[in-house]
Design a protein around this motif. Structure first.
Motif, PDB file in Angstrom:
ATOM      1  N   THR A  26       0.770  -1.571   0.026  1.00 25.91           N
ATOM      2  CA  THR A  26       0.192  -0.070   0.108  1.00 25.91           C
ATOM      3  C   THR A  26       0.602   1.209  -0.157  1.00 25.91           C
ATOM      4  N   MET A  27       0.520   2.004  -0.880  1.00 27.53           N
ATOM      5  CA  MET A  27       1.249   3.078  -1.349  1.00 27.53           C
ATOM      6  C   MET A  27       0.316   5.019  -0.942  1.00 27.53           C
ATOM      7  N   THR A  28       0.458   5.576  -0.631  1.00 30.55           N
ATOM      8  CA  THR A  28      -0.201   6.722  -0.169  1.00 30.55           C
ATOM      9  C   THR A  28       0.960   7.961  -1.115  1.00 30.55           C
ATOM     10  N   PHE A  29       0.444   9.295  -1.919  1.00 28.42           N
ATOM     11  CA  PHE A  29       0.321   9.752  -2.965  1.00 28.42           C
ATOM     12  C   PHE A  29       0.237  10.631  -2.402  1.00 28.42           C
ATOM     13  N   VAL A  30       0.984  12.165  -1.965  1.00 32.09           N
ATOM     14  CA  VAL A  30       0.136  13.445  -1.621  1.00 32.09           C
ATOM     15  C   VAL A  30       1.370  14.479  -2.473  1.00 32.09           C
ATOM     16  N   GLY A  31       0.768  15.004  -3.112  1.00 31.61           N
ATOM     17  CA  GLY A  31       1.131  16.430  -3.625  1.00 31.61           C
ATOM     18  C   GLY A  31       2.549  16.823  -3.798  1.00 31.61           C
ATOM     19  N   ASP A  32       2.006  18.930  -4.293  1.00 30.93           N
ATOM     20  CA  ASP A  32       3.234  18.935  -3.949  1.00 30.93           C
ATOM     21  C   ASP A  32       4.051  19.437  -2.808  1.00 30.93           C
ATOM     22  N   CYS A  33       4.503  18.945  -1.687  1.00 34.21           N
ATOM     23  CA  CYS A  33       5.472  19.971  -1.365  1.00 34.21           C
ATOM     24  C   CYS A  33       6.733  20.607  -0.855  1.00 34.21           C
ATOM     25  N   THR A  34       6.423  22.207  -0.462  1.00 31.50           N
ATOM     26  CA  THR A  34       7.989  22.749  -0.130  1.00 31.50           C
ATOM     27  C   THR A  34       8.243  23.349   0.937  1.00 31.50           C
ATOM     28  N   LEU A  35       9.212  22.626   1.563  1.00 31.12           N
ATOM     29  CA  LEU A  35       9.492  22.801   3.059  1.00 31.12           C
ATOM     30  C   LEU A  35      10.442  24.665   3.237  1.00 31.12           C
ATOM     31  N   GLY A  36       9.450  25.124   2.751  1.00 32.12           N
ATOM     32  CA  GLY A  36      10.667  25.915   2.867  1.00 32.12           C
ATOM     33  C   GLY A  36      10.153  27.070   2.303  1.00 32.12           C
ATOM     34  N   CYS A  37      10.935  27.743   2.003  1.00 34.98           N
ATOM     35  CA  CYS A  37       9.675  29.379   0.887  1.00 34.98           C
ATOM     36  C   CYS A  37      10.677  30.138   0.587  1.00 34.98           C
ATOM     37  N   ASP A  38      10.466  31.209  -0.462  1.00 34.73           N
ATOM     38  CA  ASP A  38      11.916  32.034  -1.491  1.00 34.73           C
ATOM     39  C   ASP A  38      12.299  32.800  -0.314  1.00 34.73           C
ATOM     40  N   ILE A  39      13.529  32.751  -1.043  1.00 36.04           N
ATOM     41  CA  ILE A  39      14.606  33.544   0.181  1.00 36.04           C
ATOM     42  C   ILE A  39      13.862  34.992   0.598  1.00 36.04           C
ATOM     43  N   THR A  40      13.383  35.184   0.028  1.00 38.32           N
ATOM     44  CA  THR A  40      13.203  36.579  -0.109  1.00 38.32           C
ATOM     45  C   THR A  40      11.740  37.167   1.170  1.00 38.32           C
ATOM     46  N   TRP A  41      11.426  36.232   1.421  1.00 36.35           N
ATOM     47  CA  TRP A  41      10.504  36.314   2.916  1.00 36.35           C
ATOM     48  C   TRP A  41      10.535  35.790   3.777  1.00 36.35           C
ATOM     49  N   ASN A 244      -4.335   3.439 -13.458  1.00 37.64           N
ATOM     50  CA  ASN A 244      -4.740   4.263 -12.875  1.00 37.64           C
ATOM     51  C   ASN A 244      -3.766   4.896 -12.953  1.00 37.64           C
ATOM     52  N   ILE A 245      -4.353   6.493 -13.701  1.00 33.67           N
ATOM     53  CA  ILE A 245      -4.156   7.541 -13.911  1.00 33.67           C
ATOM     54  C   ILE A 245      -4.266   9.078 -12.648  1.00 33.67           C
ATOM     55  N   VAL A 246      -3.447   9.947 -12.385  1.00 36.77           N
ATOM     56  CA  VAL A 246      -4.212  10.455 -11.483  1.00 36.77           C
ATOM     57  C   VAL A 246      -3.307  12.265 -12.044  1.00 36.77           C
ATOM     58  N   TYR A 247      -3.848  13.037 -12.974  1.00 38.76           N
ATOM     59  CA  TYR A 247      -3.602  14.036 -13.268  1.00 38.76           C
ATOM     60  C   TYR A 247      -2.889  15.085 -12.257  1.00 38.76           C
ATOM     61  N   SER A 248      -3.067  15.376 -11.360  1.00 35.03           N
ATOM     62  CA  SER A 248      -2.897  16.406 -10.197  1.00 35.03           C
ATOM     63  C   SER A 248      -3.599  16.343  -8.928  1.00 35.03           C
ATOM     64  N   LEU A 249      -2.584  16.224  -8.283  1.00 38.93           N
ATOM     65  CA  LEU A 249      -2.885  15.942  -6.335  1.00 38.93           C
ATOM     66  C   LEU A 249      -3.302  17.255  -5.997  1.00 38.93           C
ATOM     67  N   GLY A 250      -2.966  18.699  -6.860  1.00 42.58           N
ATOM     68  CA  GLY A 250      -3.188  19.788  -6.501  1.00 42.58           C
ATOM     69  C   GLY A 250      -1.733  19.679  -4.952  1.00 42.58           C
ATOM     70  N   ASN A 251      -1.378  21.218  -4.105  1.00 43.12           N
ATOM     71  CA  ASN A 251      -0.713  21.081  -3.167  1.00 43.12           C
ATOM     72  C   ASN A 251      -0.645  20.501  -1.502  1.00 43.12           C
ATOM     73  N   PHE A 252      -0.239  20.114  -1.227  1.00 41.45           N
ATOM     74  CA  PHE A 252      -0.252  19.215   0.033  1.00 41.45           C
ATOM     75  C   PHE A 252       0.021  20.134   1.514  1.00 41.45           C
ATOM     76  N   CYS A 253       1.243  20.498   1.256  1.00 46.17           N
ATOM     77  CA  CYS A 253       2.046  21.332   2.967  1.00 46.17           C
ATOM     78  C   CYS A 253       2.935  22.026   1.691  1.00 46.17           C
ATOM     79  N   PHE A 254       2.486  23.181   1.349  1.00 43.57           N
ATOM     80  CA  PHE A 254       3.460  23.775   0.484  1.00 43.57           C
ATOM     81  C   PHE A 254       3.625  25.559   0.984  1.00 43.57           C
ATOM     82  N   GLY A 255       5.467  25.150   0.959  1.00 46.07           N
ATOM     83  CA  GLY A 255       5.217  26.539   1.809  1.00 46.07           C
ATOM     84  C   GLY A 255       5.768  27.706   0.527  1.00 46.07           C
TER      85      GLY A 255
END
Length: 344
Positions: A26-41, A244-255
């Motif tokens: 059993t595998m779980t897939f989640v979407g885009d995760c950015t563990l940080g931010c743009d360095i100007t922020w 199965n095809i999943v086209y986009s999971l969206g953002n999940f934990c997105f910095g």
């Protein structure tokens, strides 16, 4: 407060009653995760890094960890760099996403075992940032997949390979994919191959013809499951040759966003159970888990949670609008899984 979570059950037209399945993974897939931010922020109190400084590294996945801990493999798309300096920063980009190398522990501490790196932000800090990210993940015990460098997961002697590409790299290499899949099966002993594909138009709720064509070409090449991300919003699902095809999971934990508008807050995790008989792939089941990627719209709080009730219905409606067969309603019942696709 711990959020109740629900499952969106996907009843596919090719659904059949599964036979005895032997081993399962059993595998779980989640979407885009950015563990940080743009360095100007970095001086903005709303930035991911400052929220984590206040709340701690267990915070981002606290409301979803219970599900991630119960699978065999959790996969995130890590869209950004883990590095402790701005070495290698690429100029001319709208955003350069970076978090400290210690943030790899956010993943390892939340039962995330694999990060896919085939995306448009892994090179925000050039080769130095890419290598730093890979080293940080490895030190934390988290695997990674990048281009032809597949991650191979093994359980009870069964191996599954995970590949990760951004669209332009995939397109350049797609003709070589059948040979790569064959080598993973024959030389590495993999019984199944998964492709994570970073493709599509950002903030489009409709998948494009190219996304569909690439996914189908991958399946024709021997890939058994295609998981997509990059648009930052949800797109639909599909079935091709009993895969199965999943086209986009969206953002999940997105910095990468300091605030979220409501329609961009809908997210999705996908659990896929792959079945094997005597080590041979026999089929797959897919369960969709509706989620919301922030608990606050004024400022992104970077803490996804499982959707229920009207919110889960909103997720379903977005998926349905980009799916060419009727989806079943979600069921608030942990572990109720349907949609068996036998191998053919």
């Amino acid at each position: 407060m711990k959020q109740e979570f629900s499952l969106l059950l996907l009843l596919l037209l090719l659904c059949t009653a599964p036979a005895a399945r032997g081993e399962t993974i059993t595998m779980t897939f989640v979407g885009d995760c950015t563990l940080g931010c743009d360095i100007t922020w970095l001086k903005d109190a709303r930035a991911f890094t400052n929220v984590i400084d206040r709340e701690g590294m267990d915070y981002p996945f606290a409301l979803v960890r219970d599900v991630l801990e119960r699978d065999d493999l959790t996969v995130v798309n890590l869209e950004g760099v883990l590095a402790d300096s701005n070495e290698g920063r690429m100029g001319g980009r709208k955003y350069n996403f970076r978090g400290p190398t210690a943030y790899a522990q956010i993943l390892s501490g939340s039962s995330v075992e694999l990060a896919t790196l085939g995306n448009n932000h892994i090179n925000d800090f050039g080769q130095a940032g890419r290598e730093s990210t890979m080293a940080a993940l490895t030190a934390a015990g988290v695997g990674y997949a990048f281009n032809d460098d597949a991650f191979i997961f093994e359980k009870d002697g069964i191996r599954i390979a995970v590949l990760s590409y951004i669209s332009n790299v995939f397109e350049r290499n797609v003709e070589n994919l059948p040979a790569l899949v064959a080598s993973l099966e024959e030389e590495k002993g993999c019984a199944a191959v998964v492709l994570c594909l970073h493709a599509g138009v950002e903030y489009s709720f409709t998948h494009g013809r190219e996304q569909q064509r690439w996914a189908q070409k991958a399946i024709d090449a021997g890939v058994d499951l295609v998981i997509g991300h990059h648009p930052h919003v949800l797109q639909g699902v599909g079935v091709y040759n009993n895969r199965n095809i999943v086209y986009s999971l969206g953002n999940f934990c997105f910095g990468g966003n300091r605030h979220i508008i409501a329609r961009q807050s809908h997210s999705l995790a996908v659990q896929v159970e792959m079945a094997f008989e005597d080590g041979v792939y026999t089929g797959q089941q897919m369960t969709l888990l509706p989620a919301i990627n922030t608990g606050s719209y004024d400022a992104n709080n970077y803490q996804p949670y499982w959707a229920t009730g009207e919110l889960a219905q909103e997720v379903m409606d977005i998926l349905q609008s980009d799916t060419d067969y009727e989806l079943a309603p979600y069921v608030e019942d942990v572990g109720a899984v349907q949609a068996w696709l036998p191998a053919q």
